[in-house]
Design a protein around this motif. Structure first.
Motif, PDB file in Angstrom:
ATOM      1  N   LEU A  78     -32.617  11.044   2.226  1.00 32.26           N
ATOM      2  CA  LEU A  78     -31.682  11.877   2.585  1.00 32.26           C
ATOM      3  C   LEU A  78     -30.197  11.501   1.958  1.00 32.26           C
ATOM      4  O   LEU A  78     -29.961  10.332   1.972  1.00 32.26           O
ATOM      5  CB  LEU A  78     -31.548  12.371   4.124  1.00 32.26           C
ATOM      6  N   ARG A  79     -29.251  12.662   1.708  1.00 32.00           N
ATOM      7  CA  ARG A  79     -27.920  12.355   1.231  1.00 32.00           C
ATOM      8  C   ARG A  79     -27.018  11.746   2.297  1.00 32.00           C
ATOM      9  O   ARG A  79     -27.734  12.131   3.537  1.00 32.00           O
ATOM     10  CB  ARG A  79     -27.409  13.426   0.566  1.00 32.00           C
ATOM     11  N   THR A  80     -26.209  10.851   2.165  1.00 31.28           N
ATOM     12  CA  THR A  80     -25.538  10.384   3.207  1.00 31.28           C
ATOM     13  C   THR A  80     -24.965  11.562   4.277  1.00 31.28           C
ATOM     14  O   THR A  80     -24.882  11.530   5.361  1.00 31.28           O
ATOM     15  CB  THR A  80     -24.405   9.555   2.633  1.00 31.28           C
ATOM     16  N   GLU A  81     -24.485  12.519   3.539  1.00 35.11           N
ATOM     17  CA  GLU A  81     -23.936  13.671   4.410  1.00 35.11           C
ATOM     18  C   GLU A  81     -25.083  14.503   5.091  1.00 35.11           C
ATOM     19  O   GLU A  81     -24.570  15.335   5.750  1.00 35.11           O
ATOM     20  CB  GLU A  81     -23.064  14.490   3.443  1.00 35.11           C
ATOM     21  N   THR A  82     -26.027  14.452   4.736  1.00 39.32           N
ATOM     22  CA  THR A  82     -27.107  15.029   5.149  1.00 39.32           C
ATOM     23  C   THR A  82     -27.866  14.656   6.484  1.00 39.32           C
ATOM     24  O   THR A  82     -28.073  14.916   7.305  1.00 39.32           O
ATOM     25  CB  THR A  82     -28.599  15.352   4.242  1.00 39.32           C
ATOM     26  N   ALA A  83     -27.938  13.138   6.325  1.00 47.93           N
ATOM     27  CA  ALA A  83     -28.603  12.259   7.445  1.00 47.93           C
ATOM     28  C   ALA A  83     -28.049  12.331   8.704  1.00 47.93           C
ATOM     29  O   ALA A  83     -28.691  12.576   9.625  1.00 47.93           O
ATOM     30  CB  ALA A  83     -28.328  10.855   6.643  1.00 47.93           C
ATOM     31  N   GLY A  84     -26.803  12.341   8.832  1.00 46.92           N
ATOM     32  CA  GLY A  84     -26.084  12.798  10.086  1.00 46.92           C
ATOM     33  C   GLY A  84     -26.652  13.930  10.640  1.00 46.92           C
ATOM     34  O   GLY A  84     -26.636  13.937  11.927  1.00 46.92           O
ATOM     35  N   MET A  85     -26.354  15.075   9.883  1.00 50.61           N
ATOM     36  CA  MET A  85     -26.705  16.234  10.568  1.00 50.61           C
ATOM     37  C   MET A  85     -28.042  16.354  10.992  1.00 50.61           C
ATOM     38  O   MET A  85     -28.448  16.936  12.076  1.00 50.61           O
ATOM     39  CB  MET A  85     -26.394  17.367   9.174  1.00 50.61           C
TER      40      MET A  85
END
Length: 253
Positions: free
Chosen positions: A231-238
């Protein structure tokens, strides 16, 4: 129905007073009229359904119809620690994370962080992040505005990880447990999710180094996978946040 946050002293059992930019937004952007219904929260323990009673320049008074505790806050409290990403991705993390249900955001700098951290720009950027969190909280009808902290160094983040009941760091090389498995174990050990503090650590675009992974584990953080896909870094947290809240029964689970 539009929602606004006000200082605690501006929300009483009788009335709510909205001032400043929020009053301007309600009057001139939303074109509120006397008699319109709105929601107001003190960002802590009380929120109200109210009726606009008076509209003046930069000040709106609403009559409180019903005052009650917040109903949209999750029992489990998730903090997203995000290695500073490129461009405006941090804004996306804060906006969407607030909508989903995060209670706190902690940006940090790690070995592969590509953003050039500039302390001189820190105050202005932090103010923007806090504004984004506030607007997203209003849009999502949250009971409080999530905290957005100033960026930490990696070592500082690991020291703070000990304050959480459970700390997980997303590591694409982890061959062990999935987040769900690790979370279930942590919940069982604690005896429930009510008031549980979870720290979810997300690395930069290039991921964590092996040394950082070792340091995180030594600090008590559990390495977890979010699936077989990268996952992209901004996607992983979500994705991680949604998984935690779902597993805790906060999203229909």
């Amino acid at each position: 129905m539009q929602k606004y946050f006000v200082p605690p002293e501006q929300l009483t059992e009788a009335e709510a007073v909205i001032t400043g930019e929020d009053a301007h937004h309600l009057a001139n952007v939303m074109r509120a009229r006397v008699g319109d219904s709105i929601k107001v929260s003190d960002g802590a323990t009380r929120e109200a359904t109210a009726t606009v009673a008076e509209i003046a320049k930069n000040r709106i008074v609403a009559r409180v119809d019903e005052l009650h505790p917040p109903t949209a806050e999750p029992a489990i409290r998730v903090t997203i620690a995000q290695s500073l990403p490129k461009g405006d991705k941090m804004e996306t993390v804060i906006q969407k994370g607030t909508e989903i249900g995060a209670v706190r955001f902690v940006p940090f700098v790690s070995e592969r962080t590509v953003v050039a951290y500039d302390a001189k720009k820190e105050t202005k950027r932090l103010e923007r992040w806090q504004k984004i969190a506030k607007e997203a909280a209003e849009q999502a009808h949250r009971g409080r505005v999530p905290e957005v902290e100033a960026p930490l160094a990696w070592k500082q983040l690991l020291q703070a990880a000990g304050e959480a009941d459970a700390a997980f760091f997303c590591y694409e090389k982890e061959a062990g447990s999935m987040l769900r498995t690790a979370l279930r174990s942590a919940i069982a050990s604690r005896g429930g999710t009510d008031g549980m503090r979870v720290l979810l650590i997300v690395g930069p675009e290039g991921g964590f180094t092996e040394r950082e992974a070792q340091e995180a584990e030594q600090a008590g953080c559990v390495p977890v996978k979010l699936g077989a896909r990268i996952l992209r870094t901004e996607t992983a947290g979500m994705v991680g946040l949604a998984c935690v809240l779902y597993e805790a029964g906060e999203m229909g689970g």
